[in-house]
Write an enzyme that holds these catalytic residues in place. Structure first.
Site, PDB file in Angstrom:
ATOM      1  N   CYS A 292       1.052   1.869   3.137  1.00 19.99           N
ATOM      2  CA  CYS A 292       0.244   0.733   2.659  1.00 19.99           C
ATOM      3  C   CYS A 292      -1.216   1.153   2.719  1.00 19.99           C
ATOM      4  O   CYS A 292      -1.516   2.357   2.753  1.00 19.99           O
ATOM      5  CB  CYS A 292       0.536  -0.545   3.460  1.00 19.99           C
ATOM      6  SG  CYS A 292       0.166  -0.436   5.223  1.00 19.99           S
TER       7      CYS A 292
ATOM      8  N   ASN B 286      -2.181   0.751   7.211  1.00 21.37           N
ATOM      9  CA  ASN B 286      -1.134   1.156   8.163  1.00 21.37           C
ATOM     10  C   ASN B 286      -1.186   0.333   9.455  1.00 21.37           C
ATOM     11  O   ASN B 286      -0.878   0.830  10.537  1.00 21.37           O
ATOM     12  CB  ASN B 286      -1.200   2.659   8.479  1.00 21.37           C
ATOM     13  CG  ASN B 286       0.029   3.202   9.217  1.00 21.37           C
ATOM     14  OD1 ASN B 286      -0.062   4.150   9.974  1.00 21.37           O
ATOM     15  ND2 ASN B 286       1.177   2.611   9.018  1.00 21.37           N
TER      16      ASN B 286
ATOM     17  N   CYS C 132      -0.485  -3.457   8.976  1.00 20.51           N
ATOM     18  CA  CYS C 132       0.247  -4.705   8.699  1.00 20.51           C
ATOM     19  C   CYS C 132       1.627  -4.456   8.093  1.00 20.51           C
ATOM     20  O   CYS C 132       2.650  -4.657   8.739  1.00 20.51           O
ATOM     21  CB  CYS C 132      -0.562  -5.617   7.777  1.00 20.51           C
ATOM     22  SG  CYS C 132      -2.132  -6.161   8.461  1.00 20.51           S
ATOM     23  N   ARG C 133       1.644  -4.023   6.811  1.00 22.51           N
ATOM     24  CA  ARG C 133       2.920  -3.956   6.093  1.00 22.51           C
ATOM     25  C   ARG C 133       3.767  -2.743   6.443  1.00 22.51           C
ATOM     26  O   ARG C 133       4.958  -2.867   6.757  1.00 22.51           O
ATOM     27  CB  ARG C 133       2.662  -3.966   4.572  1.00 22.51           C
ATOM     28  CG  ARG C 133       2.121  -5.277   4.058  1.00 22.51           C
ATOM     29  CD  ARG C 133       1.558  -5.134   2.658  1.00 22.51           C
ATOM     30  NE  ARG C 133       0.315  -4.363   2.648  1.00 22.51           N
ATOM     31  CZ  ARG C 133      -0.358  -4.021   1.570  1.00 22.51           C
ATOM     32  NH1 ARG C 133       0.108  -4.369   0.379  1.00 22.51           N
ATOM     33  NH2 ARG C 133      -1.483  -3.340   1.654  1.00 22.51           N
TER      34      ARG C 133
ATOM     35  N   ASP D 148      -0.592  -8.095   0.306  1.00 12.84           N
ATOM     36  CA  ASP D 148      -1.333  -7.735   1.514  1.00 12.84           C
ATOM     37  C   ASP D 148      -1.542  -8.999   2.368  1.00 12.84           C
ATOM     38  O   ASP D 148      -2.223  -9.928   1.928  1.00 12.84           O
ATOM     39  CB  ASP D 148      -2.684  -7.141   1.080  1.00 12.84           C
ATOM     40  CG  ASP D 148      -3.522  -6.697   2.253  1.00 12.84           C
ATOM     41  OD1 ASP D 148      -3.107  -6.921   3.402  1.00 12.84           O
ATOM     42  OD2 ASP D 148      -4.598  -6.119   2.007  1.00 12.84           O
TER      43      ASP D 148
HETATM   44  P1  4NP Z   1      -2.014  -3.131   5.404  1.00  9.08           P
HETATM   45  O1  4NP Z   1      -3.067  -4.338   5.495  1.00  9.08           O
HETATM   46  O2  4NP Z   1      -2.437  -2.286   4.245  1.00  9.08           O
HETATM   47  O3  4NP Z   1      -0.723  -3.836   5.153  1.00  9.08           O
HETATM   48  O4  4NP Z   1      -2.077  -2.436   6.746  1.00  9.08           O
HETATM   49  C1  4NP Z   1      -4.447  -4.156   5.544  1.00  9.08           C
HETATM   50  C2  4NP Z   1      -5.039  -3.839   6.748  1.00  9.08           C
HETATM   51  C3  4NP Z   1      -6.420  -3.687   6.815  1.00  9.08           C
HETATM   52  C4  4NP Z   1      -7.190  -3.848   5.667  1.00  9.08           C
HETATM   53  C5  4NP Z   1      -6.580  -4.157   4.467  1.00  9.08           C
HETATM   54  C6  4NP Z   1      -5.205  -4.303   4.409  1.00  9.08           C
HETATM   55  N1  4NP Z   1      -8.591  -3.725   5.734  1.00  9.08           N
HETATM   56  O5  4NP Z   1      -9.258  -4.004   4.730  1.00  9.08           O
HETATM   57  O6  4NP Z   1      -9.136  -3.337   6.784  1.00  9.08           O
END
Ligand code: 4NP
Length: 166
Positions: free
Chosen positions: A21, A24, A26-27, A136
Protein backbone atom coordinates in the site's frame (compact mmCIF):
# COMPACT_ATOMS: atom_id res chain seq x y z
CA UNK A 1 15.60 -45.51 4.80
CA UNK A 2 15.73 -45.53 1.05
CA UNK A 3 15.03 -42.15 -0.50
CA UNK A 4 12.80 -41.62 -3.47
CA UNK A 5 14.48 -40.45 -6.64
CA UNK A 6 14.66 -36.68 -6.53
CA UNK A 7 12.02 -36.11 -9.18
CA UNK A 8 9.48 -38.05 -7.07
CA UNK A 9 10.09 -36.20 -3.79
CA UNK A 10 7.28 -33.90 -2.74
CA UNK A 11 8.70 -30.60 -1.60
CA UNK A 12 6.67 -28.24 0.53
CA UNK A 13 5.76 -25.38 -1.77
CA UNK A 14 6.09 -21.96 -0.18
CA UNK A 15 4.05 -19.21 -1.73
CA UNK A 16 5.81 -15.88 -1.23
CA UNK A 17 3.35 -13.01 -1.31
CA UNK A 18 4.05 -9.32 -0.74
CA UNK A 19 1.20 -6.86 -0.07
CA UNK A 20 1.81 -3.23 -0.93
CA UNK A 21 0.00 0.00 0.00
CA UNK A 22 1.18 3.59 0.39
CA UNK A 23 2.35 3.87 4.00
CA UNK A 24 2.55 0.19 5.08
CA UNK A 25 0.78 1.04 8.32
CA UNK A 26 -2.96 0.60 7.55
CA UNK A 27 -4.03 -1.67 4.68
CA UNK A 28 -1.07 -3.90 3.77
CA UNK A 29 -0.17 -4.91 7.37
CA UNK A 30 -3.77 -6.02 7.80
CA UNK A 31 -3.62 -7.88 4.46
CA UNK A 32 -0.38 -9.59 5.55
CA UNK A 33 -1.88 -10.74 8.87
CA UNK A 34 -5.24 -11.78 7.46
CA UNK A 35 -3.80 -13.62 4.47
CA UNK A 36 -1.26 -15.51 6.64
CA UNK A 37 -4.11 -16.74 8.88
CA UNK A 38 -6.46 -17.62 6.00
CA UNK A 39 -3.68 -19.43 4.10
CA UNK A 40 -2.79 -21.45 7.20
CA UNK A 41 -6.45 -22.43 7.59
CA UNK A 42 -6.32 -23.71 3.98
CA UNK A 43 -3.24 -25.80 4.81
CA UNK A 44 -0.95 -23.67 2.64
CA UNK A 45 2.65 -22.83 3.44
CA UNK A 46 3.14 -19.14 2.78
CA UNK A 47 5.59 -16.38 3.43
CA UNK A 48 3.50 -13.22 3.68
CA UNK A 49 5.06 -9.79 3.99
CA UNK A 50 4.08 -6.18 3.33
CA UNK A 51 5.69 -2.91 2.28
CA UNK A 52 4.79 0.65 1.32
CA UNK A 53 5.59 2.59 -1.83
CA UNK A 54 6.17 5.58 0.49
CA UNK A 55 8.80 5.73 3.21
CA UNK A 56 7.30 8.18 5.76
CA UNK A 57 6.43 5.52 8.35
CA UNK A 58 9.41 3.17 8.02
CA UNK A 59 10.12 1.35 11.29
CA UNK A 60 6.70 2.08 12.81
CA UNK A 61 4.19 -0.57 13.93
CA UNK A 62 0.83 -0.75 12.15
CA UNK A 63 -1.67 2.06 12.81
CA UNK A 64 -3.40 1.39 16.15
CA UNK A 65 -6.77 1.17 14.34
CA UNK A 66 -5.47 -1.63 12.08
CA UNK A 67 -4.15 -3.40 15.18
CA UNK A 68 -7.50 -2.93 16.94
CA UNK A 69 -9.48 -4.39 14.02
CA UNK A 70 -7.02 -7.27 13.70
CA UNK A 71 -7.43 -8.03 17.43
CA UNK A 72 -11.19 -7.92 17.04
CA UNK A 73 -10.79 -10.76 14.56
CA UNK A 74 -8.31 -12.73 16.70
CA UNK A 75 -5.10 -11.59 14.99
CA UNK A 76 -2.01 -9.93 16.45
CA UNK A 77 -0.20 -7.78 13.86
CA UNK A 78 1.64 -5.67 16.45
CA UNK A 79 5.08 -7.07 15.73
CA UNK A 80 5.09 -5.90 12.12
CA UNK A 81 7.21 -2.86 11.24
CA UNK A 82 6.69 -0.64 8.21
CA UNK A 83 9.22 -0.77 5.41
CA UNK A 84 9.49 0.60 1.90
CA UNK A 85 9.45 -1.58 -1.22
CA UNK A 86 12.96 -2.29 -2.55
CA UNK A 87 14.34 -3.64 -5.83
CA UNK A 88 15.08 -7.10 -4.36
CA UNK A 89 11.37 -7.56 -3.54
CA UNK A 90 10.65 -7.96 -7.24
CA UNK A 91 12.62 -11.21 -7.32
CA UNK A 92 12.14 -12.34 -3.71
CA UNK A 93 8.36 -12.76 -4.00
CA UNK A 94 6.21 -14.86 -6.33
CA UNK A 95 3.38 -12.36 -6.16
CA UNK A 96 3.29 -8.65 -5.41
CA UNK A 97 -0.25 -7.44 -4.78
CA UNK A 98 -1.13 -3.77 -4.59
CA UNK A 99 -4.00 -2.46 -2.48
CA UNK A 100 -5.02 0.08 -5.10
CA UNK A 101 -4.46 1.22 -8.67
CA UNK A 102 -2.19 4.16 -7.74
CA UNK A 103 0.20 1.86 -5.90
CA UNK A 104 0.06 -0.69 -8.72
CA UNK A 105 1.09 2.03 -11.19
CA UNK A 106 3.92 3.01 -8.84
CA UNK A 107 5.09 -0.63 -8.66
CA UNK A 108 4.97 -0.95 -12.46
CA UNK A 109 7.28 2.08 -12.68
CA UNK A 110 9.72 0.75 -10.09
CA UNK A 111 9.85 -2.82 -11.41
CA UNK A 112 13.55 -3.24 -12.33
CA UNK A 113 13.01 -5.33 -15.48
CA UNK A 114 10.21 -7.19 -17.18
CA UNK A 115 9.85 -10.43 -15.27
CA UNK A 116 7.46 -13.29 -14.79
CA UNK A 117 6.46 -12.34 -11.24
CA UNK A 118 2.77 -11.73 -10.74
CA UNK A 119 2.18 -8.04 -10.14
CA UNK A 120 -1.46 -7.12 -9.74
CA UNK A 121 -4.34 -5.91 -7.60
CA UNK A 122 -5.22 -7.86 -4.47
CA UNK A 123 -8.98 -7.33 -4.89
CA UNK A 124 -8.92 -9.04 -8.28
CA UNK A 125 -8.99 -12.25 -6.20
CA UNK A 126 -12.45 -11.27 -4.92
CA UNK A 127 -14.36 -10.35 -8.10
CA UNK A 128 -17.66 -10.72 -6.21
CA UNK A 129 -16.86 -7.43 -4.44
CA UNK A 130 -17.05 -5.45 -7.69
CA UNK A 131 -14.14 -3.29 -6.47
CA UNK A 132 -10.55 -3.08 -7.67
CA UNK A 133 -9.02 -0.92 -4.92
CA UNK A 134 -9.06 -1.07 -1.13
CA UNK A 135 -9.92 2.53 -0.14
CA UNK A 136 -7.30 4.27 1.99
CA UNK A 137 -8.73 4.32 5.56
CA UNK A 138 -5.99 6.58 7.03
CA UNK A 139 -8.21 9.68 7.35
CA UNK A 140 -11.27 7.62 8.25
CA UNK A 141 -12.60 6.05 11.42
CA UNK A 142 -12.75 2.55 12.85
CA UNK A 143 -15.67 1.63 10.59
CA UNK A 144 -13.42 2.32 7.58
CA UNK A 145 -10.82 -0.04 9.02
CA UNK A 146 -13.49 -2.70 9.55
CA UNK A 147 -14.42 -2.23 5.87
CA UNK A 148 -10.71 -2.68 4.99
CA UNK A 149 -10.72 -5.92 6.98
CA UNK A 150 -13.79 -7.23 5.13
CA UNK A 151 -12.22 -6.49 1.74
CA UNK A 152 -8.81 -8.00 2.53
CA UNK A 153 -10.48 -11.04 4.12
CA UNK A 154 -12.54 -11.72 0.98
CA UNK A 155 -9.47 -11.32 -1.26
CA UNK A 156 -7.40 -13.53 1.08
CA UNK A 157 -10.00 -16.30 0.77
CA UNK A 158 -9.99 -15.94 -3.03
CA UNK A 159 -6.20 -15.98 -3.23
CA UNK A 160 -5.87 -18.93 -0.83
CA UNK A 161 -8.40 -20.92 -2.82
CA UNK A 162 -6.53 -20.12 -6.03
CA UNK A 163 -3.19 -21.21 -4.52
CA UNK A 164 -4.78 -24.37 -3.14
CA UNK A 165 -6.01 -25.15 -6.66
CA UNK A 166 -9.68 -25.06 -5.65
P1 4NP B 1 -1.79 2.81 4.06
O1 4NP B 1 -2.46 4.15 4.63
O2 4NP B 1 -1.25 3.15 2.70
O3 4NP B 1 -2.94 1.86 3.99
O4 4NP B 1 -0.74 2.42 5.07
C1 4NP B 1 -1.81 5.38 4.70
C2 4NP B 1 -0.95 5.62 5.75
C3 4NP B 1 -0.31 6.85 5.84
C4 4NP B 1 -0.54 7.83 4.87
C5 4NP B 1 -1.39 7.56 3.82
C6 4NP B 1 -2.02 6.33 3.73
N1 4NP B 1 0.08 9.09 4.98
O5 4NP B 1 -0.24 9.97 4.18
O6 4NP B 1 0.94 9.29 5.86
Amino acid sequence: MRRKPQHLQVRPLVHRVLFVCLGNICRSPLAEGVFAAVAQAHGLTVHADSAGTGGWHVGRPPDRRSQQIAERHGLDIGRQRARQIEAADFTRFDMILAMDEDNLRELECRKPAPGSRHLGLFLDFAPELGLRSVPDPYYGDLADFEHTYRLVHAASEGLARRLAGL
